[in-house]
Design a protein around this motif. Sequence first.
Motif, PDB file in Angstrom:
ATOM      1  N   GLY B  58       0.812  -1.293  -0.057  1.00  0.00           N
ATOM      2  CA  GLY B  58      -0.130  -0.046   0.033  1.00  0.00           C
ATOM      3  C   GLY B  58       0.699   1.267  -0.056  1.00  0.00           C
ATOM      4  O   GLY B  58       0.591   2.271  -0.664  1.00  0.00           O
ATOM      5  N   GLY B  59       1.800   1.261   0.777  1.00  0.00           N
ATOM      6  CA  GLY B  59       2.715   2.508   1.133  1.00  0.00           C
ATOM      7  C   GLY B  59       3.422   2.644  -0.246  1.00  0.00           C
ATOM      8  O   GLY B  59       3.555   3.796  -1.097  1.00  0.00           O
ATOM      9  N   ALA B  60       4.105   1.533  -1.102  1.00  0.00           N
ATOM     10  CA  ALA B  60       4.693   1.583  -2.376  1.00  0.00           C
ATOM     11  C   ALA B  60       3.839   2.102  -3.120  1.00  0.00           C
ATOM     12  O   ALA B  60       4.378   2.911  -4.160  1.00  0.00           O
ATOM     13  CB  ALA B  60       5.236   0.363  -2.676  1.00  0.00           C
ATOM     14  N   ALA B  61       2.503   1.451  -3.274  1.00  0.00           N
ATOM     15  CA  ALA B  61       1.408   2.018  -4.350  1.00  0.00           C
ATOM     16  C   ALA B  61       1.337   3.799  -4.194  1.00  0.00           C
ATOM     17  O   ALA B  61       1.222   4.302  -5.224  1.00  0.00           O
ATOM     18  CB  ALA B  61       0.199   1.315  -4.288  1.00  0.00           C
ATOM     19  N   VAL B  62       1.484   4.195  -2.856  1.00  0.00           N
ATOM     20  CA  VAL B  62       1.337   5.494  -3.012  1.00  0.00           C
ATOM     21  C   VAL B  62       2.503   6.218  -3.396  1.00  0.00           C
ATOM     22  O   VAL B  62       2.272   7.248  -4.216  1.00  0.00           O
ATOM     23  CB  VAL B  62       0.803   6.139  -1.556  1.00  0.00           C
ATOM     24  N   GLY B  63       3.771   5.631  -3.096  1.00  0.00           N
ATOM     25  CA  GLY B  63       4.920   6.328  -3.480  1.00  0.00           C
ATOM     26  C   GLY B  63       5.171   6.224  -5.161  1.00  0.00           C
ATOM     27  O   GLY B  63       5.573   7.250  -5.618  1.00  0.00           O
ATOM     28  N   ALA B  64       4.676   4.947  -5.877  1.00  0.00           N
ATOM     29  CA  ALA B  64       4.765   4.823  -7.110  1.00  0.00           C
ATOM     30  C   ALA B  64       3.786   5.934  -7.820  1.00  0.00           C
ATOM     31  O   ALA B  64       3.954   6.325  -8.871  1.00  0.00           O
ATOM     32  CB  ALA B  64       4.449   3.418  -7.322  1.00  0.00           C
ATOM     33  N   SER B  65       2.544   5.887  -7.326  1.00  0.00           N
ATOM     34  CA  SER B  65       1.645   6.773  -8.028  1.00  0.00           C
ATOM     35  C   SER B  65       2.202   8.505  -8.063  1.00  0.00           C
ATOM     36  O   SER B  65       1.938   9.285  -8.804  1.00  0.00           O
ATOM     37  CB  SER B  65       0.164   6.692  -7.503  1.00  0.00           C
ATOM     38  N   TRP B 398     -13.315 -11.964  -2.214  1.00  0.00           N
ATOM     39  CA  TRP B 398     -12.630 -11.248  -2.759  1.00  0.00           C
ATOM     40  C   TRP B 398     -12.954  -9.625  -2.498  1.00  0.00           C
ATOM     41  O   TRP B 398     -12.313  -8.674  -2.908  1.00  0.00           O
ATOM     42  CB  TRP B 398     -12.671 -11.116  -4.367  1.00  0.00           C
ATOM     43  N   PHE B 399     -13.824  -9.444  -1.775  1.00  0.00           N
ATOM     44  CA  PHE B 399     -14.259  -8.278  -1.475  1.00  0.00           C
ATOM     45  C   PHE B 399     -13.538  -7.330  -0.587  1.00  0.00           C
ATOM     46  O   PHE B 399     -13.719  -6.180  -0.821  1.00  0.00           O
ATOM     47  CB  PHE B 399     -15.895  -8.267  -0.583  1.00  0.00           C
ATOM     48  N   GLU B 400     -12.648  -8.021   0.196  1.00  0.00           N
ATOM     49  CA  GLU B 400     -11.854  -7.372   0.949  1.00  0.00           C
ATOM     50  C   GLU B 400     -10.980  -6.433   0.052  1.00  0.00           C
ATOM     51  O   GLU B 400     -10.503  -5.256   0.417  1.00  0.00           O
ATOM     52  CB  GLU B 400     -11.129  -8.198   1.944  1.00  0.00           C
ATOM     53  N   THR B 401     -10.440  -6.950  -1.189  1.00  0.00           N
ATOM     54  CA  THR B 401      -9.831  -6.255  -2.028  1.00  0.00           C
ATOM     55  C   THR B 401     -10.554  -4.989  -2.626  1.00  0.00           C
ATOM     56  O   THR B 401      -9.650  -4.159  -2.619  1.00  0.00           O
ATOM     57  CB  THR B 401      -9.537  -7.412  -3.317  1.00  0.00           C
ATOM     58  N   VAL B 402     -11.705  -4.842  -2.549  1.00  0.00           N
ATOM     59  CA  VAL B 402     -12.616  -3.608  -2.927  1.00  0.00           C
ATOM     60  C   VAL B 402     -12.100  -2.631  -1.900  1.00  0.00           C
ATOM     61  O   VAL B 402     -11.831  -1.348  -2.336  1.00  0.00           O
ATOM     62  CB  VAL B 402     -13.865  -3.784  -3.069  1.00  0.00           C
ATOM     63  N   GLY B 403     -12.239  -2.888  -0.718  1.00  0.00           N
ATOM     64  CA  GLY B 403     -11.794  -1.884   0.230  1.00  0.00           C
ATOM     65  C   GLY B 403     -10.482  -1.397   0.110  1.00  0.00           C
ATOM     66  O   GLY B 403     -10.264  -0.038   0.202  1.00  0.00           O
ATOM     67  N   MET B 404      -9.495  -2.560  -0.180  1.00  0.00           N
ATOM     68  CA  MET B 404      -8.188  -1.780  -0.114  1.00  0.00           C
ATOM     69  C   MET B 404      -7.961  -1.022  -1.436  1.00  0.00           C
ATOM     70  O   MET B 404      -7.229   0.078  -1.390  1.00  0.00           O
ATOM     71  CB  MET B 404      -7.240  -3.063  -0.300  1.00  0.00           C
ATOM     72  N   LEU B 405      -8.567  -1.259  -2.437  1.00  0.00           N
ATOM     73  CA  LEU B 405      -8.486  -0.452  -3.687  1.00  0.00           C
ATOM     74  C   LEU B 405      -9.117   0.790  -3.514  1.00  0.00           C
ATOM     75  O   LEU B 405      -8.616   1.864  -3.820  1.00  0.00           O
ATOM     76  CB  LEU B 405      -9.366  -1.201  -5.026  1.00  0.00           C
ATOM     77  N   ALA B 406     -10.124   0.982  -2.654  1.00  0.00           N
ATOM     78  CA  ALA B 406     -11.007   2.208  -2.450  1.00  0.00           C
ATOM     79  C   ALA B 406      -9.879   3.064  -1.776  1.00  0.00           C
ATOM     80  O   ALA B 406      -9.731   4.364  -2.152  1.00  0.00           O
ATOM     81  CB  ALA B 406     -12.017   2.168  -1.578  1.00  0.00           C
ATOM     82  N   ILE B 407      -9.057   2.611  -0.757  1.00  0.00           N
ATOM     83  CA  ILE B 407      -8.062   3.429  -0.168  1.00  0.00           C
ATOM     84  C   ILE B 407      -7.099   3.899  -1.231  1.00  0.00           C
ATOM     85  O   ILE B 407      -6.796   4.911  -0.965  1.00  0.00           O
ATOM     86  CB  ILE B 407      -7.287   2.487   0.897  1.00  0.00           C
ATOM     87  N   LEU B 408      -6.669   2.941  -1.944  1.00  0.00           N
ATOM     88  CA  LEU B 408      -5.747   3.297  -2.908  1.00  0.00           C
ATOM     89  C   LEU B 408      -6.018   4.265  -4.021  1.00  0.00           C
ATOM     90  O   LEU B 408      -5.428   5.324  -4.074  1.00  0.00           O
ATOM     91  CB  LEU B 408      -4.882   2.016  -3.498  1.00  0.00           C
ATOM     92  N   VAL B 409      -7.259   4.289  -4.461  1.00  0.00           N
ATOM     93  CA  VAL B 409      -7.742   5.127  -5.385  1.00  0.00           C
ATOM     94  C   VAL B 409      -7.988   6.562  -4.787  1.00  0.00           C
ATOM     95  O   VAL B 409      -7.486   7.543  -5.292  1.00  0.00           O
ATOM     96  CB  VAL B 409      -9.234   4.852  -6.101  1.00  0.00           C
ATOM     97  N   GLY B 410      -8.551   6.581  -3.605  1.00  0.00           N
ATOM     98  CA  GLY B 410      -8.676   7.660  -2.685  1.00  0.00           C
ATOM     99  C   GLY B 410      -6.919   8.482  -2.795  1.00  0.00           C
ATOM    100  O   GLY B 410      -7.040   9.649  -3.039  1.00  0.00           O
ATOM    101  N   HIS B 411      -5.892   7.678  -2.558  1.00  0.00           N
ATOM    102  CA  HIS B 411      -4.844   8.292  -2.454  1.00  0.00           C
ATOM    103  C   HIS B 411      -4.432   8.789  -3.790  1.00  0.00           C
ATOM    104  O   HIS B 411      -3.628   9.727  -4.034  1.00  0.00           O
ATOM    105  CB  HIS B 411      -3.710   7.324  -1.941  1.00  0.00           C
ATOM    106  N   PHE B 412      -4.634   7.979  -4.986  1.00  0.00           N
ATOM    107  CA  PHE B 412      -4.236   8.374  -6.372  1.00  0.00           C
ATOM    108  C   PHE B 412      -4.972   9.716  -6.607  1.00  0.00           C
ATOM    109  O   PHE B 412      -4.035  10.593  -6.863  1.00  0.00           O
ATOM    110  CB  PHE B 412      -4.653   7.216  -7.297  1.00  0.00           C
ATOM    111  N   LEU B 413      -5.951  10.088  -6.296  1.00  0.00           N
ATOM    112  CA  LEU B 413      -6.849  11.038  -6.339  1.00  0.00           C
ATOM    113  C   LEU B 413      -6.163  12.426  -5.687  1.00  0.00           C
ATOM    114  O   LEU B 413      -5.913  13.327  -6.118  1.00  0.00           O
ATOM    115  CB  LEU B 413      -8.150  10.805  -6.291  1.00  0.00           C
TER     116      LEU B 413
END
Lengths: 86, 462
Positions: B58-65, B398-413
Amino acid sequence: MRTERLSYDDGSDTAVCEYCGRPFPDDDLLALHRGTRHFEQLPDDQQAAYEAAYADEQESVRLFRLKALGGLILVYFGFLMVYAVV
Amino acid sequence: MAASCRWSRCTRRRVISLVAGVAAVGVLAVPALAHGGSLGSAGRESVAVPTWLVLLTGGAAVGASFLLASLVTDRSLIAAVESWSRGLIDSGAVLRWGARVVSLLGLVVLAVVLFVASMGPQQPLANLGLLTVWVGWWAGYTMSTYLVGNTWPALNPWRTLSRVLPSLSYSYPERLGVWPATVALLALVWVEVVSPVADQPDFLAGVIIVYTAVTLLGTLVFGTQQWFDSADPVARVFDHYGRVAPFGRDRDTISLQTPGSALADIAPATRSEVAFVIALLWVTTFDGFVSTPAWRSIVDVVPVPLSALYPLALVAGFGLFLAAFYGAARASKRITGTCVTTASLVREFAPSLLAIAAGYHLAHYLGYFISLLPALATVATAPLAPPAEVTLLVAPDWFETVGMLAILVGHFLAIWVAHATAFDIFPGRLQAIRSQYPFIAVMVFYTMTSLWILAQPEVAAP
């Protein structure tokens, strides 16, 4: 937009824009600011100063891009390997 | 990415507390998860990826974006993306009539909620009032404000009521800013965490009546606009979430816009406004934090009564988040050498955090919303005599992944909004990119904190 509501440190008068009064830490940043915000109003020498500052910066921007791409690749393959091991 | 839980703590805490006391039928989307009505046990699946790796990713995804965003250095392109919009509805009459219908709906819903919550069946899963507030409104409606657009000014039944009431129009003390809303937001979350407001319908009705009295008194003294702009936490929350959304309204026009582009207009972005934004980000985290094992061990170790520990932790965490952001702004000023004050930098960059807050909200409430939506629909057909058994949906694995994705999409934005802000403020391109280093570090800290909470096993809040 945003720039109109910014506040500035007291006594920051190193390089002040004569068109809008914004202060900058050095002449290069002032030249870049003049070029991006007031290009049409600039006399020739200030336009030239902007273009020179922009070209100067271009070199470091290019270097940064390379580093950023390198970083991205490193992160990608790093995680690929970590996920393969875990 | 997978973690040891399905939804956030608060989500499951509420589902569990709702299920207790009423017969529930689990409609199991995944047969392997068949645990009957016990939703809590369904939450603890084996861990596919260790927590530390989830956090690191998660941290790296934020850094990479951030690195990706930093490749875009064309000012005109950034400004064009930020200011893009397309008018959809351009008719004052349509909007005014729409608003009237929606206002009426808001009043009817408030009346039904109050009536059913106080007079209806008191089992949580059977009470339409309780389900409407938590599932329909706080989970579902809130999602609509950042996924679609803010309709609260029209729907808000208290605003509708206050319009027909007289106003003394005392001038609102300017120096208070939105501090009253910030304090009220923290207070509401405190009530939500420590009181039975989430599973006792008559208690909820009491809270709504108190809120109604305070709100109407406030609008009576200071006027509708002043009150909802500065002191009412609910209107502030929806206004802020609405700025993340793809649809916006400007007088008689509704337009499609770049999501998050309206964040730039939170003006005048005062110091108290920054505190409100950070409070909104923190309360969603806090809501999850109080039912982690970590919180339980803190409660066991710290020799402070529980009634004092909750508000203490709420305020301390808020202070920590606030301090982290101010620290980032100071570091940003040092790195860029700019003449812009730290206070200005904080004010300009704080609104981008709202995209992160929206991502947290979605991660925390989507599973809860979906699982309880059938219950809401069933109970709505017979509010005073609901069926003895209500249906619950159990989200697939797989639904837990949606939550994690929501957090990451929020960060990308958020990263993109901050990137556009930096290019608007700083004349140098490298200067703009460098200004973001400390803010990105803080965002990585926020992300890893909330992913950590999402990945913790559920325990009941002490």
